[in-house]
Design a protein around this motif. Structure first.
Motif, PDB file in Angstrom:
ATOM      1  N   PHE A 267      11.231  -5.355 -47.945  1.00 26.16           N
ATOM      2  CA  PHE A 267       9.702  -5.885 -48.027  1.00 26.16           C
ATOM      3  C   PHE A 267       8.968  -4.610 -48.697  1.00 26.16           C
ATOM      4  O   PHE A 267       8.110  -5.112 -49.567  1.00 26.16           O
ATOM      5  CB  PHE A 267       9.190  -6.378 -46.823  1.00 26.16           C
ATOM      6  CG  PHE A 267       9.510  -7.827 -46.347  1.00 26.16           C
ATOM      7  CD1 PHE A 267       9.112  -8.850 -47.149  1.00 26.16           C
ATOM      8  CD2 PHE A 267      10.224  -8.012 -45.102  1.00 26.16           C
ATOM      9  CE1 PHE A 267       9.834 -10.141 -46.754  1.00 26.16           C
ATOM     10  CE2 PHE A 267      10.487  -9.168 -44.744  1.00 26.16           C
ATOM     11  CZ  PHE A 267      10.217 -10.327 -45.648  1.00 26.16           C
ATOM     12  N   VAL A 268       9.190  -3.505 -48.271  1.00 26.31           N
ATOM     13  CA  VAL A 268       8.519  -2.247 -48.956  1.00 26.31           C
ATOM     14  C   VAL A 268       8.800  -2.242 -50.321  1.00 26.31           C
ATOM     15  O   VAL A 268       7.965  -1.961 -51.040  1.00 26.31           O
ATOM     16  CB  VAL A 268       8.664  -0.962 -47.983  1.00 26.31           C
ATOM     17  CG1 VAL A 268       8.028   0.150 -48.931  1.00 26.31           C
ATOM     18  CG2 VAL A 268       7.864  -1.193 -46.796  1.00 26.31           C
ATOM     19  N   ALA A 269      10.064  -2.360 -50.368  1.00 27.89           N
ATOM     20  CA  ALA A 269      10.749  -2.132 -51.825  1.00 27.89           C
ATOM     21  C   ALA A 269      10.241  -3.354 -52.748  1.00 27.89           C
ATOM     22  O   ALA A 269       9.916  -3.073 -53.908  1.00 27.89           O
ATOM     23  CB  ALA A 269      12.230  -1.957 -51.686  1.00 27.89           C
ATOM     24  N   ILE A 270      10.178  -4.708 -52.124  1.00 25.64           N
ATOM     25  CA  ILE A 270      10.098  -5.619 -53.083  1.00 25.64           C
ATOM     26  C   ILE A 270       8.563  -5.692 -53.501  1.00 25.64           C
ATOM     27  O   ILE A 270       8.001  -6.058 -54.337  1.00 25.64           O
ATOM     28  CB  ILE A 270      10.246  -6.756 -51.946  1.00 25.64           C
ATOM     29  CG1 ILE A 270      11.489  -7.200 -52.068  1.00 25.64           C
ATOM     30  CG2 ILE A 270       9.414  -8.145 -52.727  1.00 25.64           C
ATOM     31  CD1 ILE A 270      11.980  -8.515 -51.147  1.00 25.64           C
ATOM     32  N   PHE A 271       7.577  -5.250 -52.260  1.00 24.77           N
ATOM     33  CA  PHE A 271       6.369  -4.888 -52.708  1.00 24.77           C
ATOM     34  C   PHE A 271       5.884  -3.940 -53.978  1.00 24.77           C
ATOM     35  O   PHE A 271       5.125  -4.137 -54.804  1.00 24.77           O
ATOM     36  CB  PHE A 271       5.414  -4.524 -51.548  1.00 24.77           C
ATOM     37  CG  PHE A 271       4.016  -4.211 -51.837  1.00 24.77           C
ATOM     38  CD1 PHE A 271       3.066  -5.182 -51.706  1.00 24.77           C
ATOM     39  CD2 PHE A 271       3.606  -2.839 -52.109  1.00 24.77           C
ATOM     40  CE1 PHE A 271       1.740  -4.905 -51.960  1.00 24.77           C
ATOM     41  CE2 PHE A 271       2.361  -2.577 -52.268  1.00 24.77           C
ATOM     42  CZ  PHE A 271       1.517  -3.637 -52.285  1.00 24.77           C
ATOM     43  N   ILE A 272       6.883  -2.949 -54.027  1.00 29.76           N
ATOM     44  CA  ILE A 272       6.543  -1.643 -54.944  1.00 29.76           C
ATOM     45  C   ILE A 272       7.011  -2.234 -56.242  1.00 29.76           C
ATOM     46  O   ILE A 272       6.347  -2.123 -57.345  1.00 29.76           O
ATOM     47  CB  ILE A 272       7.424  -0.671 -54.487  1.00 29.76           C
ATOM     48  CG1 ILE A 272       6.746   0.163 -53.288  1.00 29.76           C
ATOM     49  CG2 ILE A 272       7.521   0.266 -55.738  1.00 29.76           C
ATOM     50  CD1 ILE A 272       7.636   1.233 -52.812  1.00 29.76           C
ATOM     51  N   LEU A 273       8.228  -3.031 -56.206  1.00 25.61           N
ATOM     52  CA  LEU A 273       8.645  -3.664 -57.458  1.00 25.61           C
ATOM     53  C   LEU A 273       7.694  -4.741 -57.919  1.00 25.61           C
ATOM     54  O   LEU A 273       7.562  -4.823 -59.350  1.00 25.61           O
ATOM     55  CB  LEU A 273      10.257  -4.277 -57.223  1.00 25.61           C
ATOM     56  CG  LEU A 273      11.261  -3.243 -56.783  1.00 25.61           C
ATOM     57  CD1 LEU A 273      12.352  -3.842 -56.741  1.00 25.61           C
ATOM     58  CD2 LEU A 273      11.586  -2.608 -58.170  1.00 25.61           C
TER      59      LEU A 273
END
Length: 376
Positions: A51-57
């Motif tokens: 979820f953190v990676a998705i948010f950054i992307l």
């Protein structure tokens, strides 16, 4: 010291707009999910780190969609024969300076992206309507492309989710920008487009600013612009822009008392200026404060202009820096160097009419320096 009431009001408006955006985006998504009875269980495959990676992307994707919007304006402007002035993406800026493209890193002052172009001499309002659609069309096309590409990505991958969210955000941005409303005291692309189609006076008023810019770029001096004050009080960005041009006109005619009246009106309404346009206003407030001997005020606006002024190598920026060096810093040699550099840049300035006015001011300064030197 009590905070400026205007600033307090601006903060309230920004906070209110933030809540409005959350409402406009969140409610439709919630309704759609409810109506379609979407099973949210598919989110269980993602871990917290996913979820953190998705948010950054997604954050990167939103930045990309904003600037693809501006790229759409750029492409449509080039097709229409408009003259390029500036393209900004966050802190990155590409602008035409001294006849060349210059890349720089600047402070982001409240915008994600910006495209500035000047209509050609034969441009019409209908063409400007097409130019206004450029960003919307680009968002809808690229949003559709992101969603299409997501169909070929591995199910449950962070890239697939990021592509879906970015595609949805791009389409949403295009749709929202197509609605007629004001953003930062400027009409949205949709408002300009529909106002032009309806032959609305509002469209004519805001397009007038583009026409004035076009006249300056074609070589007409500020004093020769066909300008009349048609407002009692500055109500919107159009009135503010016109008051600013009237200031230049009176300055070019040598009527500094009248120019000061317009500039004071402009200063009282700086809160209506989009953040990306503020440096140009700071330049003139700084310059006039120097001429008037109000050195404390000059210091304030010199600080506000900041690095943008320091890096500016166009004739207008060099004019302001030359006068600052002469009046504030008492450095005649530095002022002479800056003024001579400014004169050398005259023919590269995109607003040829304003360049003639700038040239005259720089020659006046050089004459003062020379007279002072001979008197020693």
């Amino acid at each position: 010291m009590a905070e400026n009431p205007v600033k307090i009001e601006k903060k309230k408006k920004k906070k209110g707009l933030s809540y409005l955006w959350i409402f406009l985006i969140g409610v439709p998504i919630g309704v759609i999910l409810a109506v379609l009875d979407v099973d949210m269980g598919f989110l269980d495959v993602y871990s917290l780190s996913d979820f953190v990676a998705i948010f950054i992307l997604f954050y990167v994707g939103v930045f990309l969609t904003i600037n693809l919007h501006e790229l759409g304006h750029l492409l449509f402007g080039k097709l229409l024969g408009y003259q390029f002035l500036m393209f900004r993406a966050g802190i990155f800026s590409i602008q035409k300076e001294n006849g060349k493209l210059r890349f720089s890193i600047i402070k982001n002052v409240g915008y994600g992206g910006l495209c500035a172009m000047i209509p050609d001499e034969d441009a019409t309002m209908k063409e400007y309507a097409v130019y206004s659609l450029g960003g919307i069309i680009m968002n809808l096309l690229t949003g559709g492309l992101f969603l299409y590409l997501s169909a070929f990505m591995e199910p449950g991958s962070i890239w697939k989710m990021a592509a879906i969210l970015t595609g949805g955000a791009s389409i949403l941005l295009g749709i929202v920008n197509g609605f007629p409303f004001f953003s930062m005291n400027q009409p949205t692309d949709g408002m300009m487009f529909f106002s032009i189609l309806r032959n609305s006076p509002m469209a004519e008023r805001f397009y007038e600013s583009s026409l004035l810019t076009k006249k300056l770029s074609s070589g007409i001096r500020p004093r020769d612009l066909d300008l009349l004050k048609d407002f009692e009080n500055i109500g919107d960005m159009h009135d503010l822009t016109k008051a600013f041009y009237l200031y230049f006109q009176e300055m070019d005619k040598g009527n500094r008392d009248s120019a000061e009246e317009y500039l004071l009106d402009v200063e009282k309404n700086l809160h209506k200026v989009p953040p990306y346009s503020l440096p140009a206003y700071y330049y003139e407030l700084l310059f006039f404060a120097l001429l008037s001997g109000n050195l404390e005020k000059a210091k304030v606006y010199h600080e506000k202009a900041g690095k943008i002024l320091m890096k500016d190598q166009d004739i207008n920026g060099l004019r302001v820096k030359a006068y600052y060096a002469y009046i504030m810093e008492k450095d005649a040699e530095k002022a002479r160097t800056l003024a001579q550099k400014g004169l050398a840049m005259r023919d590269h300035y995109p607003f040829k009419g304003q360049a003639l006015y700038e040239e005259e001011l720089l020659k006046e300064l050089l004459q003062k320096i020379e007279t002072e030197r001979q008197g020693q």
